[in-house]
Design an enzyme around this catalytic site. Structure first.
Site, PDB file in Angstrom:
ATOM      1  N   ARG A   1       3.030  30.972  35.328  1.00  0.00           N
ATOM      2  CA  ARG A   1       2.656  29.976  34.328  1.00  0.00           C
ATOM      3  C   ARG A   1       3.661  29.896  33.190  1.00  0.00           C
ATOM      4  O   ARG A   1       3.473  29.104  32.277  1.00  0.00           O
ATOM      5  CB  ARG A   1       1.300  30.358  33.749  1.00  0.00           C
ATOM      6  CG  ARG A   1       0.167  29.439  34.125  1.00  0.00           C
ATOM      7  CD  ARG A   1      -1.099  30.058  33.553  1.00  0.00           C
ATOM      8  NE  ARG A   1      -2.183  29.151  33.414  1.00  0.00           N
ATOM      9  CZ  ARG A   1      -3.185  29.039  34.283  1.00  0.00           C
ATOM     10  NH1 ARG A   1      -3.187  29.720  35.397  1.00  0.00           N
ATOM     11  NH2 ARG A   1      -4.177  28.239  34.019  1.00  0.00           N
TER      12      ARG A   1
ATOM     13  N   ARG B   1     -17.154  20.915  35.794  1.00  0.00           N
ATOM     14  CA  ARG B   1     -17.194  22.271  36.364  1.00  0.00           C
ATOM     15  C   ARG B   1     -17.938  23.234  35.433  1.00  0.00           C
ATOM     16  O   ARG B   1     -18.559  24.193  35.898  1.00  0.00           O
ATOM     17  CB  ARG B   1     -15.753  22.754  36.596  1.00  0.00           C
ATOM     18  CG  ARG B   1     -15.645  24.136  37.206  1.00  0.00           C
ATOM     19  CD  ARG B   1     -14.228  24.497  37.577  1.00  0.00           C
ATOM     20  NE  ARG B   1     -13.392  24.785  36.433  1.00  0.00           N
ATOM     21  CZ  ARG B   1     -12.075  25.046  36.486  1.00  0.00           C
ATOM     22  NH1 ARG B   1     -11.459  25.030  37.660  1.00  0.00           N
ATOM     23  NH2 ARG B   1     -11.394  25.318  35.405  1.00  0.00           N
TER      24      ARG B   1
ATOM     25  N   ARG C   1     -17.945  29.379  32.622  1.00  0.00           N
ATOM     26  CA  ARG C   1     -16.731  29.753  31.898  1.00  0.00           C
ATOM     27  C   ARG C   1     -16.719  29.139  30.501  1.00  0.00           C
ATOM     28  O   ARG C   1     -16.788  27.920  30.362  1.00  0.00           O
ATOM     29  CB  ARG C   1     -15.485  29.278  32.681  1.00  0.00           C
ATOM     30  CG  ARG C   1     -15.163  30.141  33.868  1.00  0.00           C
ATOM     31  CD  ARG C   1     -14.045  29.563  34.700  1.00  0.00           C
ATOM     32  NE  ARG C   1     -12.844  29.253  33.942  1.00  0.00           N
ATOM     33  CZ  ARG C   1     -11.713  28.832  34.508  1.00  0.00           C
ATOM     34  NH1 ARG C   1     -11.636  28.699  35.820  1.00  0.00           N
ATOM     35  NH2 ARG C   1     -10.667  28.571  33.757  1.00  0.00           N
TER      36      ARG C   1
ATOM     37  N   ARG D   1      -5.820  24.094  26.529  1.00  0.00           N
ATOM     38  CA  ARG D   1      -5.235  24.600  27.787  1.00  0.00           C
ATOM     39  C   ARG D   1      -4.215  23.614  28.329  1.00  0.00           C
ATOM     40  O   ARG D   1      -3.185  24.015  28.881  1.00  0.00           O
ATOM     41  CB  ARG D   1      -6.334  24.866  28.814  1.00  0.00           C
ATOM     42  CG  ARG D   1      -7.089  26.157  28.508  1.00  0.00           C
ATOM     43  CD  ARG D   1      -8.478  26.179  29.129  1.00  0.00           C
ATOM     44  NE  ARG D   1      -8.484  26.099  30.564  1.00  0.00           N
ATOM     45  CZ  ARG D   1      -9.569  25.804  31.279  1.00  0.00           C
ATOM     46  NH1 ARG D   1     -10.713  25.535  30.686  1.00  0.00           N
ATOM     47  NH2 ARG D   1      -9.491  25.772  32.592  1.00  0.00           N
TER      48      ARG D   1
END
Ligand code: ADP
Length: 192
Positions: free
Chosen positions: A90, A129, A135, A147
């Site tokens: 990443r 989601r 989460r 993010r």
């Protein structure tokens, strides 16, 4: 070994597709997000350190994730047909470290499959989601956008890093899950 990187922004479907492709090609699936969440759930020192970054929508420090990958490679590299990396590397520093670790095992990355998804679709998918993922970093829109900014700043340059070796292929990441799997598989089939 057939080593692949499934690349793309948060919510682009890397985890979903990696799970399908690992079955099809008998590969080991390594997701740094999953590994970090396991450490968090176990309450290890590493997990507690990572939690601060993850919950804020920021990347966990390179040394932490590179160390995790190194131990996975030591454990599995000589036992598997290949590896599908999901959510790693990443940062460019992680990509360079991965190259060194794979070189030391006489192998390399064969292909980077880059899933293309529009930003508003990413946010929509992640908030959806959140209803089932449990989460914290999925539930809050500001964290989701944080993010995506981290991705643009630190992760997008990883695609440029691999472009110098001519191993990046872009694949449309919108459409049915099955169609996307077939598009990815078509790229993998030419490698084997
Ligand atoms: P998503 O792809 O949906 O963002 P992941 O499960 O891959 O979800 O990652 C969740 C979080 O875990 C990231 O926002 C980051 O904090 C941390 N993380 C996962 N992989 C890495 C990595 N390779 N380097 C740094 N942090 C990571």
């Amino acid at each position: 070994m057939l080593n692949l990187i499934l690349f793309g922004p948060p919510g682009s479907g890397k985890g979903t597709q990696a799970t399908r492709l690992k079955e099809r090609y008998q590969l080991l699936h390594i997701s740094t997000g999953d590994l970090l969440r396991e450490e968090k759930a176990k309450g290890t020192v590493l997990g507690l350190e990572a939690k601060k970054f993850m919950d804020a929508g920021e990347l966990v420090p390179d040394a932490v994730v590179i160390g995790m990958i190194e131990s996975k490679l030591d454990e599995y590299a000589d036992k598997v047909n290949g590896i599908i990396f999901d959510g790693f590397p990443r940062t460019v520093a992680q990509a360079e470290a991965l190259d060194d670790l794979l070189n030391a095992k006489n192998t390399c990355i064969a292909k980077v499959l880059f899933l293309q998804v529009e930003e508003e679709e990413l946010v929509k998918r992640i908030l959806e989601r959140a209803k089932t993922s449990g989460r914290a970093d999925d539930a809050d829109e500001a964290t989701v956008r944080r993010r995506i900014v981290e991705y643009e700043n630190k992760t997008a340059p990883v695609a440029e890093y691999y472009q110098q070796f001519d191993i990046v292929t872009k694949v449309a990441g919108q459409g049915s899950i099955e169609m996307i799997t077939e598009a990815l598989a078509a790229q993998i089939d030419v490698l084997i």
